[in-house]
Design a protein around this motif. Structure first.
Motif, PDB file in Angstrom:
ATOM      1  N   CYS A  46      42.072   4.855 -50.724  1.00  0.00           N
ATOM      2  CA  CYS A  46      41.021   5.469 -49.917  1.00  0.00           C
ATOM      3  C   CYS A  46      39.866   5.870 -50.838  1.00  0.00           C
ATOM      4  O   CYS A  46      39.961   5.759 -52.065  1.00  0.00           O
ATOM      5  N   LEU A  47      38.814   6.360 -50.239  1.00  0.00           N
ATOM      6  CA  LEU A  47      37.608   6.704 -51.009  1.00  0.00           C
ATOM      7  C   LEU A  47      37.880   7.717 -52.114  1.00  0.00           C
ATOM      8  O   LEU A  47      37.356   7.601 -53.224  1.00  0.00           O
ATOM      9  N   CYS A  48      38.702   8.713 -51.852  1.00  0.00           N
ATOM     10  CA  CYS A  48      38.941   9.761 -52.860  1.00  0.00           C
ATOM     11  C   CYS A  48      40.126   9.452 -53.768  1.00  0.00           C
ATOM     12  O   CYS A  48      40.313  10.124 -54.780  1.00  0.00           O
ATOM     13  N   GLY A  49      40.931   8.463 -53.411  1.00  0.00           N
ATOM     14  CA  GLY A  49      42.061   8.078 -54.260  1.00  0.00           C
ATOM     15  C   GLY A  49      43.339   8.862 -54.008  1.00  0.00           C
ATOM     16  O   GLY A  49      44.344   8.634 -54.680  1.00  0.00           O
ATOM     17  N   ALA A  50      43.344   9.772 -53.033  1.00  0.00           N
ATOM     18  CA  ALA A  50      44.556  10.543 -52.730  1.00  0.00           C
ATOM     19  C   ALA A  50      45.667   9.650 -52.172  1.00  0.00           C
ATOM     20  O   ALA A  50      46.844   9.918 -52.358  1.00  0.00           O
ATOM     21  N   CYS A  61      42.873   9.530 -44.217  1.00  0.00           N
ATOM     22  CA  CYS A  61      43.101  10.440 -45.342  1.00  0.00           C
ATOM     23  C   CYS A  61      42.586  11.832 -44.982  1.00  0.00           C
ATOM     24  O   CYS A  61      41.453  11.972 -44.517  1.00  0.00           O
ATOM     25  N   GLU A  96      41.789  14.128 -46.971  1.00  0.00           N
ATOM     26  CA  GLU A  96      40.818  14.607 -47.959  1.00  0.00           C
ATOM     27  C   GLU A  96      39.432  13.997 -47.755  1.00  0.00           C
ATOM     28  O   GLU A  96      38.435  14.698 -47.741  1.00  0.00           O
ATOM     29  N   CYS A  97      39.380  12.682 -47.639  1.00  0.00           N
ATOM     30  CA  CYS A  97      38.069  12.012 -47.606  1.00  0.00           C
ATOM     31  C   CYS A  97      37.758  11.368 -46.254  1.00  0.00           C
ATOM     32  O   CYS A  97      36.638  10.921 -46.029  1.00  0.00           O
TER      33      CYS A  97
HETATM   34 ZN   LIG Z   1      41.098   9.973 -49.494  1.00  0.00          ZN
END
Ligand SMILES: [Zn+2]
Ligand SMILES: [Zn+2]
Length: 151
Positions: free
Chosen positions: A15-19, A80, A82-83
């Motif tokens: 995902c965009l934030c890498g989580a 996600c 987070e992001c």
């Molecule tokens: Zn994310």
């Protein structure tokens, strides 16, 4: 339609934030497109996905950051926490995943496979692509013929 192939090395996505990271071991080499109203609301455009991935075809890290939304009786959509990246659509009766294509850096020769729900496509989402096109009714009929309970 293309059959799944083993991916060596596996395709890594995130995902965009890498989580949330995904390691895909098997997939059909191509990107399917859904033009349905729900996918458009969810993504802002057509849903470009790696379609029909089974549970055994991938591993996932960051499950704690995955939120799942039950969008209909037969579908879940994950994102996600987070992001906000859209991660996958899951067809519940079959247990298959359609990962959003943008999570992955795909091989350059992976083109567009099937386009579905073309009857719900707005004019601006018309793509210059060959290949199979199915209406929503055709997709639903196919799922019923496959024995899936979709009402
Ligand atoms: Zn994310
Ligand atoms: Zn859709």
């Amino acid at each position: 339609m293309a059959d799944p192939v083993s991916l060596d090395p596996p395709l890594k996505g995130q995902c965009l934030c890498g989580a949330v990271t995904i390691r895909l071991e098997r997939a059909k080499p191509g990107v399917d497109v859904c033009h349905c109203d729900m996918c458009r609301q969810w993504t802002g455009g057509p849903l470009f996905s790696l379609h029909g991935v089974t549970k055994d075809d991938f591993t996932l890290e960051g499950e704690g950051a995955v939120r799942s939304y039950r969008s209909s009786e037969w579908a879940e959509r994950a994102s996600c926490t987070e992001c906000g990246s859209n991660l996958w659509y899951r067809f519940v009766p079959a247990g298959t995943f359609s990962f959003t294509a943008g999570l992955f850096a795909l091989p350059a020769d992976w083109g567009i496979g099937e386009q579905i729900f073309v009857d719900e496509m707005p004019p601006y989402a018309e793509l210059a692509a060959e290949g199979t096109r199915k209406t929503g009714a055709e997709v639903m009929a196919e799922a019923r013929e496959g024995g899936y309970d979709i009402g």
